[in-house]
Design a protein around this motif. Structure first.
Motif, PDB file in Angstrom:
ATOM      1  N   SER A 286       0.831  -1.200   0.000  1.00 29.33           N
ATOM      2  CA  SER A 286       0.000   0.000   0.000  1.00 29.33           C
ATOM      3  C   SER A 286       0.868   1.253   0.000  1.00 29.33           C
ATOM      4  CB  SER A 286      -0.930  -0.006   1.193  1.00 29.33           C
ATOM      5  OG  SER A 286      -0.358   0.657   2.271  1.00 29.33           O
TER       6      SER A 286
ATOM      7  N   LEU B 135      -5.949   5.925  -6.820  1.00 27.95           N
ATOM      8  CA  LEU B 135      -4.867   5.042  -6.345  1.00 27.95           C
ATOM      9  C   LEU B 135      -4.600   5.276  -4.861  1.00 27.95           C
ATOM     10  CD1 LEU B 135      -1.853   4.683  -8.751  1.00 27.95           C
ATOM     11  CD2 LEU B 135      -3.548   3.046  -8.108  1.00 27.95           C
TER      12      LEU B 135
ATOM     13  N   LEU C  50      -6.670   6.471  -2.578  1.00 22.61           N
ATOM     14  CA  LEU C  50      -7.790   5.932  -1.787  1.00 22.61           C
ATOM     15  C   LEU C  50      -7.677   4.415  -1.659  1.00 22.61           C
ATOM     16  CD1 LEU C  50     -10.771   7.994  -3.146  1.00 22.61           C
ATOM     17  CD2 LEU C  50      -9.953   7.966  -0.838  1.00 22.61           C
ATOM     18  N   ASN C  51      -7.272   3.748  -2.764  1.00 18.88           N
ATOM     19  CA  ASN C  51      -7.141   2.295  -2.707  1.00 18.88           C
ATOM     20  C   ASN C  51      -6.037   1.869  -1.764  1.00 18.88           C
ATOM     21  OD1 ASN C  51      -8.705   0.340  -4.374  1.00 18.88           O
ATOM     22  ND2 ASN C  51      -8.584   2.078  -5.728  1.00 18.88           N
TER      23      ASN C  51
ATOM     24  N   ASN D 123      -7.265   2.018   1.667  1.00 17.72           N
ATOM     25  CA  ASN D 123      -8.212   0.933   1.888  1.00 17.72           C
ATOM     26  C   ASN D 123      -7.504  -0.393   2.170  1.00 17.72           C
ATOM     27  OD1 ASN D 123     -10.868   0.709   2.153  1.00 17.72           O
ATOM     28  ND2 ASN D 123     -11.355   0.988   0.016  1.00 17.72           N
ATOM     29  N   ILE D 124      -6.404  -0.650   1.450  1.00 17.02           N
ATOM     30  CA  ILE D 124      -5.622  -1.875   1.721  1.00 17.02           C
ATOM     31  C   ILE D 124      -5.127  -1.860   3.155  1.00 17.02           C
ATOM     32  CG2 ILE D 124      -3.521  -3.122   1.149  1.00 17.02           C
ATOM     33  CD1 ILE D 124      -3.818  -2.379  -1.644  1.00 17.02           C
ATOM     34  N   ASN D 125      -4.679  -0.672   3.637  1.00 19.93           N
ATOM     35  CA  ASN D 125      -4.237  -0.583   5.028  1.00 19.93           C
ATOM     36  C   ASN D 125      -5.346  -0.977   5.986  1.00 19.93           C
ATOM     37  OD1 ASN D 125      -1.701   0.187   4.581  1.00 19.93           O
ATOM     38  ND2 ASN D 125      -1.890   2.255   5.351  1.00 19.93           N
TER      39      ASN D 125
ATOM     40  N   VAL E  81      -8.046  -2.803   5.526  1.00 21.86           N
ATOM     41  CA  VAL E  81      -8.425  -4.216   5.467  1.00 21.86           C
ATOM     42  C   VAL E  81      -7.328  -5.095   6.067  1.00 21.86           C
ATOM     43  CG1 VAL E  81      -9.152  -6.062   3.953  1.00 21.86           C
ATOM     44  CG2 VAL E  81      -9.895  -3.774   3.513  1.00 21.86           C
ATOM     45  N   ALA E  82      -6.047  -4.716   5.835  1.00 20.00           N
ATOM     46  CA  ALA E  82      -4.961  -5.506   6.419  1.00 20.00           C
ATOM     47  C   ALA E  82      -4.987  -5.420   7.937  1.00 20.00           C
ATOM     48  CB  ALA E  82      -3.613  -5.022   5.883  1.00 20.00           C
TER      49      ALA E  82
ATOM     50  N   GLN F  65     -12.988  -3.424   7.902  1.00 22.57           N
ATOM     51  CA  GLN F  65     -13.679  -3.691   6.634  1.00 22.57           C
ATOM     52  C   GLN F  65     -14.862  -2.766   6.454  1.00 22.57           C
ATOM     53  OE1 GLN F  65     -14.569  -7.647   5.689  1.00 22.57           O
ATOM     54  NE2 GLN F  65     -12.711  -8.469   6.610  1.00 22.57           N
TER      55      GLN F  65
ATOM     56  N   ILE G 116     -15.115   0.374   7.600  1.00 19.15           N
ATOM     57  CA  ILE G 116     -14.582   1.672   7.178  1.00 19.15           C
ATOM     58  C   ILE G 116     -14.150   1.607   5.714  1.00 19.15           C
ATOM     59  CG2 ILE G 116     -12.774   3.367   7.625  1.00 19.15           C
ATOM     60  CD1 ILE G 116     -12.824   2.456  10.510  1.00 19.15           C
ATOM     61  N   GLY G 117     -13.566   0.470   5.308  1.00 18.44           N
ATOM     62  CA  GLY G 117     -13.164   0.314   3.911  1.00 18.44           C
ATOM     63  C   GLY G 117     -14.352   0.395   2.973  1.00 18.44           C
ATOM     64  N   MET G 118     -15.478  -0.194   3.390  1.00 19.57           N
ATOM     65  CA  MET G 118     -16.668  -0.132   2.530  1.00 19.57           C
ATOM     66  C   MET G 118     -17.181   1.297   2.414  1.00 19.57           C
ATOM     67  SD  MET G 118     -19.953  -2.535   2.746  1.00 19.57           S
ATOM     68  CE  MET G 118     -20.877  -1.403   3.717  1.00 19.57           C
TER      69      MET G 118
ATOM     70  N   ILE H 100     -15.077   3.144  -0.077  1.00 20.46           N
ATOM     71  CA  ILE H 100     -15.400   2.836  -1.474  1.00 20.46           C
ATOM     72  C   ILE H 100     -16.635   3.616  -1.915  1.00 20.46           C
ATOM     73  CG2 ILE H 100     -16.215   1.020  -3.003  1.00 20.46           C
ATOM     74  CD1 ILE H 100     -14.441  -0.897  -1.657  1.00 20.46           C
TER      75      ILE H 100
ATOM     76  N   LEU I 161      -5.282   1.192 -14.936  1.00 21.04           N
ATOM     77  CA  LEU I 161      -5.958   1.388 -13.645  1.00 21.04           C
ATOM     78  C   LEU I 161      -6.952   0.266 -13.382  1.00 21.04           C
ATOM     79  CD1 LEU I 161      -6.310   3.346 -11.253  1.00 21.04           C
ATOM     80  CD2 LEU I 161      -8.191   4.337 -12.477  1.00 21.04           C
TER      81      LEU I 161
ATOM     82  N   VAL J 154      -6.108  -5.170  -6.555  1.00 21.64           N
ATOM     83  CA  VAL J 154      -6.444  -4.782  -5.177  1.00 21.64           C
ATOM     84  C   VAL J 154      -7.604  -5.632  -4.664  1.00 21.64           C
ATOM     85  CG1 VAL J 154      -7.302  -2.902  -3.762  1.00 21.64           C
ATOM     86  CG2 VAL J 154      -5.521  -2.477  -5.382  1.00 21.64           C
TER      87      VAL J 154
ATOM     88  N   TYR K  68      -7.768  -8.034  -1.353  1.00 20.68           N
ATOM     89  CA  TYR K  68      -8.846  -8.083  -0.351  1.00 20.68           C
ATOM     90  C   TYR K  68      -9.292  -9.518  -0.127  1.00 20.68           C
ATOM     91  CZ  TYR K  68      -9.566  -3.054  -0.867  1.00 20.68           C
ATOM     92  OH  TYR K  68      -9.427  -1.723  -0.900  1.00 20.68           O
TER      93      TYR K  68
ATOM     94  N   LEU L  46      -7.130 -11.276   2.102  1.00 16.00           N
ATOM     95  CA  LEU L  46      -7.256 -10.829   3.491  1.00 16.00           C
ATOM     96  C   LEU L  46      -8.592 -11.228   4.098  1.00 16.00           C
ATOM     97  CD1 LEU L  46      -5.706  -7.298   3.083  1.00 16.00           C
ATOM     98  CD2 LEU L  46      -4.855  -9.058   4.554  1.00 16.00           C
TER      99      LEU L  46
ATOM    100  N   ALA M  57     -11.614 -10.714   3.074  1.00 17.37           N
ATOM    101  CA  ALA M  57     -12.655  -9.692   2.995  1.00 17.37           C
ATOM    102  C   ALA M  57     -13.427  -9.930   1.703  1.00 17.37           C
ATOM    103  CB  ALA M  57     -12.064  -8.295   3.026  1.00 17.37           C
TER     104      ALA M  57
ATOM    105  N   LEU N  76     -15.962  -7.225   0.576  1.00 22.76           N
ATOM    106  CA  LEU N  76     -15.282  -6.009   0.134  1.00 22.76           C
ATOM    107  C   LEU N  76     -14.652  -6.211  -1.240  1.00 22.76           C
ATOM    108  CD1 LEU N  76     -15.292  -3.496   1.700  1.00 22.76           C
ATOM    109  CD2 LEU N  76     -12.977  -3.913   2.383  1.00 22.76           C
TER     110      LEU N  76
ATOM    111  N   THR O  85     -17.434  -5.895  -3.676  1.00 22.62           N
ATOM    112  CA  THR O  85     -17.819  -4.498  -3.789  1.00 22.62           C
ATOM    113  C   THR O  85     -16.816  -3.717  -4.623  1.00 22.62           C
ATOM    114  OG1 THR O  85     -18.655  -4.719  -1.562  1.00 22.62           O
ATOM    115  CG2 THR O  85     -18.571  -2.526  -2.449  1.00 22.62           C
TER     116      THR O  85
ATOM    117  N   VAL P  45     -18.111  -1.773  -7.791  1.00 23.66           N
ATOM    118  CA  VAL P  45     -18.159  -0.312  -7.750  1.00 23.66           C
ATOM    119  C   VAL P  45     -17.006   0.299  -8.539  1.00 23.66           C
ATOM    120  CG1 VAL P  45     -18.082   1.683  -6.262  1.00 23.66           C
ATOM    121  CG2 VAL P  45     -19.395  -0.277  -5.592  1.00 23.66           C
ATOM    122  N   TYR P  46     -15.767  -0.161  -8.267  1.00 27.95           N
ATOM    123  CA  TYR P  46     -14.624   0.459  -8.934  1.00 27.95           C
ATOM    124  C   TYR P  46     -14.524   0.021 -10.386  1.00 27.95           C
ATOM    125  CZ  TYR P  46     -12.125   3.124  -5.457  1.00 27.95           C
ATOM    126  OH  TYR P  46     -11.746   4.082  -4.580  1.00 27.95           O
TER     127      TYR P  46
ATOM    128  N   MET Q 273     -21.066  -8.424   8.602  1.00 23.11           N
ATOM    129  CA  MET Q 273     -21.126  -7.033   8.153  1.00 23.11           C
ATOM    130  C   MET Q 273     -22.563  -6.539   8.096  1.00 23.11           C
ATOM    131  SD  MET Q 273     -18.218  -6.546   5.295  1.00 23.11           S
ATOM    132  CE  MET Q 273     -18.176  -4.788   5.317  1.00 23.11           C
TER     133      MET Q 273
END
Lengths: 111, 169
Positions: free
Chosen positions: A21, A47, A49-50, A53-55, A57-58, A70, A72-74, A77, B35, B42, B46, B49, B51, B54, B57, B61-62, B130
Motif C-alpha cells: 500500500s 490510487l 484511496l485504494n 483501503n488496503i491498510n 483491510v490488512a 472492513q 470503514i473500507g466499505m 469505497i 488502472l 487490489v 482483499y 485478506l 474480505a 469487500l 464491492t 463499484v470500482y 457485516m
C-alpha cells in the motif's frame, strides 16, 4: 540474518500488505503531482484511496480492529464513488468553459 | 512456499506493475485500462485478506462503475480527432523526489513499528457479520451515506445537464 530475511519473505503478514500500500501511495502521489491532465490527477486520487483501503483491510485481518476495518473500507469505497461522479461532472463543466482539461490553462476562478 | 505467499506476490506484482504503467504511460486511455488491472489486483488482495464482500464491492463499484465513468469523462473531453489523448508531464524531478521520499518514509515507519498483531481469525464469510453491524451499531453512518449518495448523484446530474442548456443559448 540472511535466512531470517528469506523466511520473512516467505510468510506474508501485516507488513507485506502495508509495504504494497505504501508503494501504491507513492505512485498515486507521483501521478497527482506530475500530471497536467485533470483525469490523470483523478486516477491518482483513486490510487491513493485504494492504498488507504488496503491498510484498513490488512489491519482488520491481523490486529484487533476485526470487522470495523472492513466496514470503514466499505464506506471509503462508497464515498469514492460519489466523489468520482461529482468530480467528472465538474470536469465536463470545466471542459465546456475552457475547451481544455489541461490544469495549467485553468487560471480564472470567477465564473 | 505456501500457496497464499505465491498468490500474494503474484497479485501485488500485478497491482504495482499496472499502477506504474498507469503513472508512466503517455496515453491516457492506456492509463485508464492499466488502472482497471490495478483495481482488480487490489480486489484479489482483499480476497487474500478474508474480505470477500469487500472484494466483490471493489469489483462492482470500482471496476464496473468508476472506471466506466472515467472512460466516459475521457471520451467526452476529447479535443477533436486531431489531438490524441496525451497527458503532459511536468515537474518530473520534484515529483519523483517527493514520492520516493514519501514511499521510503512510509515503508520505514511500517517496518520498524512493532504492530500489536494477534493470531488471525479464520473466517468463512463476512457478509452475515457485516450485515448485522450495518443494521446495528453502524445504522447512522449507513443512512447518512445513503443521503450523501443521493445528493452527489443529483448534484452531478444538475451540473452536467447545465452544459447542454448553455450551449443552446
Amino acid at each position: 540474518m540472511e535466512s531470517s530475511f528469506i523466511q520473512w519473505l516467505a510468510e506474508p503478514a501485516l507488513t507485506h500488505f502495508l509495504i504494497v500500500s505504501a508503494i501504491l501511495f507513492a505512485l498515486g502521489l507521483m501521478a497527482v503531482i506530475s500530471k497536467r491532465n485533470i483525469i490523470m490527477v483523478l486516477m491518482g486520487v483513486e490510487l491513493i484511496l485504494n492504498s488507504a483501503n488496503i491498510n484498513f483491510v490488512a489491519f482488520s485481518r491481523f490486529t484487533e480492529l476485526s470487522m470495523e476495518g472492513q466496514m470503514i473500507g466499505m464506506f471509503i469505497i462508497i464515498i469514492a464513488a460519489a466523489e468520482a461522479a461529482v468530480a467528472l461532472a465538474i470536469v465536463l463543466n470545466v471542459f465546456n468553459r475552457f475547451k481544455s482539461i489541461n490544469l495549467d490553462d485553468l487560471n480564472i476562478l470567477k465564473g | 512456499m505456501e500457496l497464499t505467499a505465491i498468490l500474494f506476490y503474484l497479485f501485488s506484482l500485478v497491482t504495482i506493475g499496472s499502477a506504474s504503467v498507469m503513472v508512466f504511460s503517455k496515453n491516457v486511455v492506456h492509463s485508464a485500462f492499466a488502472l482497471m488491472f490495478t483495481l482488480i489486483g487490489v480486489a484479489a488482495l482483499y480476497a487474500l485478506l478474508y474480505a470477500d464482500f469487500l472484494a466483490a464491492t471493489q469489483l462492482l463499484v470500482y471496476v464496473g462503475g468508476i472506471l466506466i465513468l472515467i472512460l466516459f469523462g475521457l471520451m467526452l473531453t476529447g479535443q477533436g480527432h486531431t489531438v490524441s489523448f496525451k497527458s503532459v508531464t511536468v515537474n518530473m524531478v520534484p515529483a519523483t523526489v517527493l514520492s520516493i521520499a514519501a514511499g521510503v518514509l512510509l515503508i520505514y515507519a511500517f517496518v520498524t513499528t512493532g504492530w500489536n498483531v494477534i493470531e488471525p481469525i479464520e473466517r468463512d464469510e463476512t457478509v452475515y457479520e457485516m450485515g448485522m453491524m450495518l443494521m446495528g451499531s453502524y445504522i447512522l453512518p449507513f443512512i447518512v451515506i445513503g443521503v450523501l449518495l443521493l445528493i452527489a448523484i443529483i448534484g452531478a446530474i444538475l451540473m452536467s445537464t447545465r452544459i447542454s442548456t448553455e450551449n443552446t443559448n
